[in-house]
Design a protein around this motif. Structure first.
Motif, PDB file in Angstrom:
ATOM      1  N   MET A 298      29.356  40.822  11.848  1.00 38.13           N
ATOM      2  CA  MET A 298      28.160  40.970  11.017  1.00 38.13           C
ATOM      3  C   MET A 298      28.506  41.685   9.713  1.00 38.13           C
ATOM      4  O   MET A 298      27.978  41.388   8.646  1.00 38.13           O
ATOM      5  CB  MET A 298      27.109  41.774  11.771  1.00 38.13           C
ATOM      6  CG  MET A 298      25.968  40.908  12.251  1.00 38.13           C
ATOM      7  SD  MET A 298      25.206  41.571  13.697  1.00 38.13           S
ATOM      8  CE  MET A 298      23.899  42.525  13.016  1.00 38.13           C
ATOM      9  N   ARG A 299      29.398  42.655   9.854  1.00 34.39           N
ATOM     10  CA  ARG A 299      29.794  43.425   8.691  1.00 34.39           C
ATOM     11  C   ARG A 299      30.507  42.535   7.671  1.00 34.39           C
ATOM     12  O   ARG A 299      30.220  42.560   6.479  1.00 34.39           O
ATOM     13  CB  ARG A 299      30.721  44.538   9.185  1.00 34.39           C
ATOM     14  CG  ARG A 299      31.049  45.525   8.148  1.00 34.39           C
ATOM     15  CD  ARG A 299      31.729  46.692   8.790  1.00 34.39           C
ATOM     16  NE  ARG A 299      31.094  47.871   8.250  1.00 34.39           N
ATOM     17  CZ  ARG A 299      31.708  49.019   8.106  1.00 34.39           C
ATOM     18  NH1 ARG A 299      32.893  49.192   8.539  1.00 34.39           N
ATOM     19  NH2 ARG A 299      31.083  50.015   7.558  1.00 34.39           N
ATOM     20  N   ARG A 300      31.453  41.737   8.182  1.00 33.61           N
ATOM     21  CA  ARG A 300      32.184  40.836   7.286  1.00 33.61           C
ATOM     22  C   ARG A 300      31.223  39.866   6.597  1.00 33.61           C
ATOM     23  O   ARG A 300      31.341  39.577   5.423  1.00 33.61           O
ATOM     24  CB  ARG A 300      33.217  40.034   8.089  1.00 33.61           C
ATOM     25  CG  ARG A 300      34.614  40.621   7.985  1.00 33.61           C
ATOM     26  CD  ARG A 300      35.679  39.591   8.294  1.00 33.61           C
ATOM     27  NE  ARG A 300      35.484  38.927   9.550  1.00 33.61           N
ATOM     28  CZ  ARG A 300      35.920  39.389  10.719  1.00 33.61           C
ATOM     29  NH1 ARG A 300      36.569  40.519  10.771  1.00 33.61           N
ATOM     30  NH2 ARG A 300      35.707  38.725  11.828  1.00 33.61           N
ATOM     31  N   LEU A 301      30.232  39.403   7.377  1.00 36.26           N
ATOM     32  CA  LEU A 301      29.257  38.470   6.812  1.00 36.26           C
ATOM     33  C   LEU A 301      28.471  39.157   5.689  1.00 36.26           C
ATOM     34  O   LEU A 301      28.173  38.551   4.661  1.00 36.26           O
ATOM     35  CB  LEU A 301      28.310  37.993   7.914  1.00 36.26           C
ATOM     36  CG  LEU A 301      27.409  36.828   7.565  1.00 36.26           C
ATOM     37  CD1 LEU A 301      28.245  35.581   7.281  1.00 36.26           C
ATOM     38  CD2 LEU A 301      26.434  36.538   8.702  1.00 36.26           C
ATOM     39  N   SER A 302      28.156  40.451   5.890  1.00 36.63           N
ATOM     40  CA  SER A 302      27.402  41.153   4.841  1.00 36.63           C
ATOM     41  C   SER A 302      28.262  41.308   3.579  1.00 36.63           C
ATOM     42  O   SER A 302      27.769  41.228   2.465  1.00 36.63           O
ATOM     43  CB  SER A 302      26.892  42.510   5.334  1.00 36.63           C
ATOM     44  OG  SER A 302      27.938  43.451   5.398  1.00 36.63           O
ATOM     45  N   PHE A 303      29.575  41.497   3.759  1.00 33.00           N
ATOM     46  CA  PHE A 303      30.453  41.579   2.584  1.00 33.00           C
ATOM     47  C   PHE A 303      30.435  40.250   1.839  1.00 33.00           C
ATOM     48  O   PHE A 303      30.358  40.186   0.625  1.00 33.00           O
ATOM     49  CB  PHE A 303      31.911  41.842   2.987  1.00 33.00           C
ATOM     50  CG  PHE A 303      32.168  43.181   3.631  1.00 33.00           C
ATOM     51  CD1 PHE A 303      31.249  44.206   3.554  1.00 33.00           C
ATOM     52  CD2 PHE A 303      33.353  43.409   4.313  1.00 33.00           C
ATOM     53  CE1 PHE A 303      31.498  45.432   4.148  1.00 33.00           C
ATOM     54  CE2 PHE A 303      33.614  44.626   4.911  1.00 33.00           C
ATOM     55  CZ  PHE A 303      32.683  45.635   4.830  1.00 33.00           C
ATOM     56  N   LEU A 304      30.521  39.171   2.630  1.00 37.99           N
ATOM     57  CA  LEU A 304      30.648  37.848   2.020  1.00 37.99           C
ATOM     58  C   LEU A 304      29.367  37.406   1.328  1.00 37.99           C
ATOM     59  O   LEU A 304      29.410  36.746   0.298  1.00 37.99           O
ATOM     60  CB  LEU A 304      31.014  36.812   3.100  1.00 37.99           C
ATOM     61  CG  LEU A 304      32.477  36.785   3.516  1.00 37.99           C
ATOM     62  CD1 LEU A 304      32.659  35.883   4.716  1.00 37.99           C
ATOM     63  CD2 LEU A 304      33.360  36.296   2.376  1.00 37.99           C
ATOM     64  N   THR A 305      28.225  37.773   1.920  1.00 39.31           N
ATOM     65  CA  THR A 305      26.969  37.248   1.379  1.00 39.31           C
ATOM     66  C   THR A 305      26.317  38.184   0.362  1.00 39.31           C
ATOM     67  O   THR A 305      25.337  37.805  -0.260  1.00 39.31           O
ATOM     68  CB  THR A 305      25.969  36.959   2.509  1.00 39.31           C
ATOM     69  OG1 THR A 305      25.765  38.155   3.245  1.00 39.31           O
ATOM     70  CG2 THR A 305      26.465  35.878   3.446  1.00 39.31           C
ATOM     71  N   GLY A 306      26.845  39.381   0.221  1.00 37.45           N
ATOM     72  CA  GLY A 306      26.247  40.328  -0.721  1.00 37.45           C
ATOM     73  C   GLY A 306      26.578  39.952  -2.163  1.00 37.45           C
ATOM     74  O   GLY A 306      27.702  39.562  -2.466  1.00 37.45           O
ATOM     75  N   ASP A 307      25.580  40.073  -3.044  1.00 37.62           N
ATOM     76  CA  ASP A 307      25.829  39.836  -4.471  1.00 37.62           C
ATOM     77  C   ASP A 307      26.057  41.149  -5.201  1.00 37.62           C
ATOM     78  O   ASP A 307      26.736  41.211  -6.202  1.00 37.62           O
ATOM     79  CB  ASP A 307      24.622  39.145  -5.122  1.00 37.62           C
ATOM     80  CG  ASP A 307      24.338  37.817  -4.487  1.00 37.62           C
ATOM     81  OD1 ASP A 307      25.213  36.962  -4.513  1.00 37.62           O
ATOM     82  OD2 ASP A 307      23.236  37.651  -3.921  1.00 37.62           O
TER      83      ASP A 307
END
Ligand SMILES: CC/C=C\C/C=C\C/C=C\C=C\CC(=O)SCCNC(=O)CCNC(=O)[C@H](O)C(C)(C)COP(=O)(O)OP(=O)(O)OC[C@H]1O[C@@H](n2cnc3c(N)ncnc32)[C@H](O)[C@@H]1OP(=O)(O)O
Length: 570
Positions: free
Chosen positions: A80-89
């Motif tokens: 989930m953390r990695r996904l938040s890094f990837l999807t954050g602008d």
């Protein structure tokens, strides 16, 4: 304000942004978000798992959407953390001025975000970030992080700003967001002090959605407005990816890169490489930077939208029964549920989501493919692969396993078919196993492939069937029938195939009667040592796997095993 604003779809992709708030526990991430959205402060500390908020704006006639992901500082949910890094602008990284370690975490987080973004070939490398040194109201005697030290560090990094804040005293919160929005070139009116906050009750929300104005007749308001959506729900992984890809397309267009190849032709070579890959999975891998399109160029993303709109791949199906608090997670990758990078990533995220769902108490791991629980790791991920892909694949397996073995939930395996190797690992990692009687087999057969079960597979088997049986089982790569597995304690119950699910449900009833807290503490204390052994050396383990599996002799054995599987079939 028109219904236009509250219609969350009204904002065009170019006006949609995701702000991710990160930092260790107790630094005030939620307090900062709460000040920004509601101008409220709550002295009580409740650990956040992951909160999602949405704020809609109307600014100079255009609709904007700001999604805010308030992340956990406590729970280790790497996928989930990695996904938040990837999807954050854009990002706010929060530390507390009275905790030096929390500042060090901010520095680590920045590196991890940059790493994630860089690994994703379609995104620009450095997103706008602001560092918030929160709790600046604390007495100087408690201060552990000096303002000058942080200011000096931040002055050396790109697209990054720094402010000390106090969510408690509302100190610099407005400035924090304003500076970040400026850095990100977003309309300044998005800052709290530069628009009128509109609070919207449920009734008004419903009225607005039906197009009925909730403003007094004739009143026209063209000033910037902002409204917090009362029904914001975190989008699914799939929507996250669609949106992230749409953004990437925009960035691509902005950069005016010439001659972009079509994704269909650019990715075609990979279809044969990854057997039974769907377009969705290829796109996800491309998104993760793991598949490089032909010629190393960035792919056109319009085609990707079409692919996403096709029926979802859904390699992991989750069915949550909110009456019982029991979720059923089914692996769904025909023909044999082999676990590739894509399935493992989906499994990890599904497990993490259930872990954070307070209404969920138990999980049944099963298969949507008749006659198969899981054929274990996808051998094609290990055969003729690249070191980078091997490491990424292994990390995904580690994360999925850590999430399953370390789950707070009651976990039960409904083994309605074959369960070799990685499939056996998944089953053994549950709290209880019910297996279908008959022709199906279970076991860790790695040596038969010319490979060696990793230490954490061995640890789990040791905990399940003891030292002597494990020693025999592993050396021989033994595959057991359900009855044999029952006799050595590898499974807990054997029943006819059509009774596996009902038996699991019956067994669950007695587990659900135990108070969660006592059960979870007991489970954690029993499993901690094994979990810690992998957690403390994940990177070393991943590197070791890649080196081992790519050895010529191991590749030769795998090649021979694949041929034997195909021969057996013919
Ligand atoms: C010191 C050591 C330190 C570090 C560790 C280093 C390395 C350790 C690394 C790895 C550990 C790996 C653990 C694993 O999980 S390895 C995977 C092992 N799995 C197997 O051996 C299962 C093989 N499959 C079967 O036995 C059978 O397929 C079956 C019993 C599961 C099902 O039989 P069916 O008759 O129903 O189906 P098939 O016709 O055999 O198969 C259909 C189709 O699927 C392909 N396939 C089967 N299994 C896999 C797989 N695991 N991965 C990829 N593909 C698989 C099979 O070839 C058929 O394909 P085709 O239709 O012929 O194209």
């Amino acid at each position: 304000m028109s219904s236009h604003l509250v219609d969350e779809c009204a904002a065009p992709p170019k006006n949609c942004f995701r702000l991710v708030v990160l930092g260790t526990a107790r630094v005030g991430k939620t307090a900062i978000v709460s000040r920004f959205l509601f101008n409220q402060y709550d002295d009580q500390y409740t650990p956040t798992i992951e909160d999602f908020h949405r704020k809609m704006y109307r600014i100079r006639g255009e609709v904007y959407r700001l999604d805010i992901l308030d992340t956990s500082g406590v729970h280790p949910f790497p996928a989930m953390r990695r996904l938040s890094f990837l999807t954050g602008d854009l990002f706010i990284l929060v530390y507390s001025v009275d905790n030096y370690e929390s500042y060090m975490e901010v520095m680590r987080l920045r590196e991890q975000i940059l790493e994630s973004k860089a690994s994703c070939k379609t995104r620009t490398a450095a997103p706008p970030m602001i560092i918030a040194g929160n709790k600046a109201d604390r007495p100087e005697s408690e201060r552990e992080v000096l303002y000058d030290e942080v200011a000096k560090w931040v002055s050396t990094v790109k697209k990054c700003a720094f402010l000390e804040t106090s969510a408690k005293k509302n100190g610099n919160i407005n400035e924090l967001f304003q500076t970040l929005f400026e850095l990100a070139k977003l309309p300044p009116e998005m800052s709290p002090s530069l628009h009128r906050r509109v609070s919207i009750g449920d009734q008004a929300w419903e009225a607005a959605k039906k197009g009925i104005s909730f403003y007094p007749r004739g009143k026209q308001d063209d000033n910037p407005l902002g409204v917090v959506s009362p029904h914001a729900r975190r989008p699914s992984l799939r929507s996250d990816l669609i949106e992230a890809e749409a953004k990437a397309e925009q960035e691509q267009r902005r950069a005016e890169k010439p001659s972009i190849p079509k994704i269909s032709s650019a990715l075609s070579p990979y279809r044969s490489q990854y057997r039974s890959c769907t377009w969705m999975s290829l796109l996800r891998q491309a998104f993760q930077g793991l598949v490089r399109p032909a010629g190393g160029q960035v792919c056109r993303l319009q085609v990707q939208h079409r692919c996403y709109n096709a029926p979802a791949a859904g390699h992991v199906q989750v069915d949550m029964n909110s009456d019982t608090g029991v979720a059923t997670v089914r692996l769904n990758r025909p023909p044999v549920n082999s676990l590739n990078l894509d399935v493992l990533t989906e499994l990890s995220i599904a497990l993490e989501k259930l872990e954070t769902d307070r209404s969920c108490r138990a999980m049944v791991l099963a298969s949507a493919v008749p006659g198969i629980f899981s054929a274990g790791l996808d051998i094609m991920e290990m055969y003729k692969s690249t070191p980078e892909r091997c490491v990424a694949f292994w990390r995904a397996l580690q994360d999925a396993w850590l999430n399953l073995y370390g789950s707070r939930l009651i976990t039960m395996a409904a083994i309605e078919g074959h369960s070799p190797a990685g499939g056996c690992l998944l089953a053994m990692s549950c709290d209880y196993r019910v297996m279908a009687d008959g022709k199906f087999q279970i076991g860790l057969n790695e040596t038969r492939l010319g490979i060696v079960a990793p230490f954490w597979f061995t640890d789990v088997m040791l905990c399940t069937i003891g030292h002597r049986e494990t020693e025999k089982a592993l050396q021989l790569g033994a595959m057991y029938s359900a009855q044999q597995a029952l006799s050595i304690g590898l499974v807990d119950k054997v029943v006819p195939a059509d009774q596996v699910m009902s038996t699991v449900q019956t067994e669950l009833k007695s587990w659900l009667q135990i108070p969660d807290a006592a059960r979870v503490i007991t489970k954690t204390s029993m499993r901690k040592q094994v979990l810690d052994r992998l957690s403390s050396q994940k990177e070393k383990d991943a590197q070791f796997f890649a080196d081992f599996i790519l050895r010529e002799s191991v590749q030769k054995s795998l090649g021979a095993y694949i041929a034997s599987l195909q021969k057996r079939k013919s």
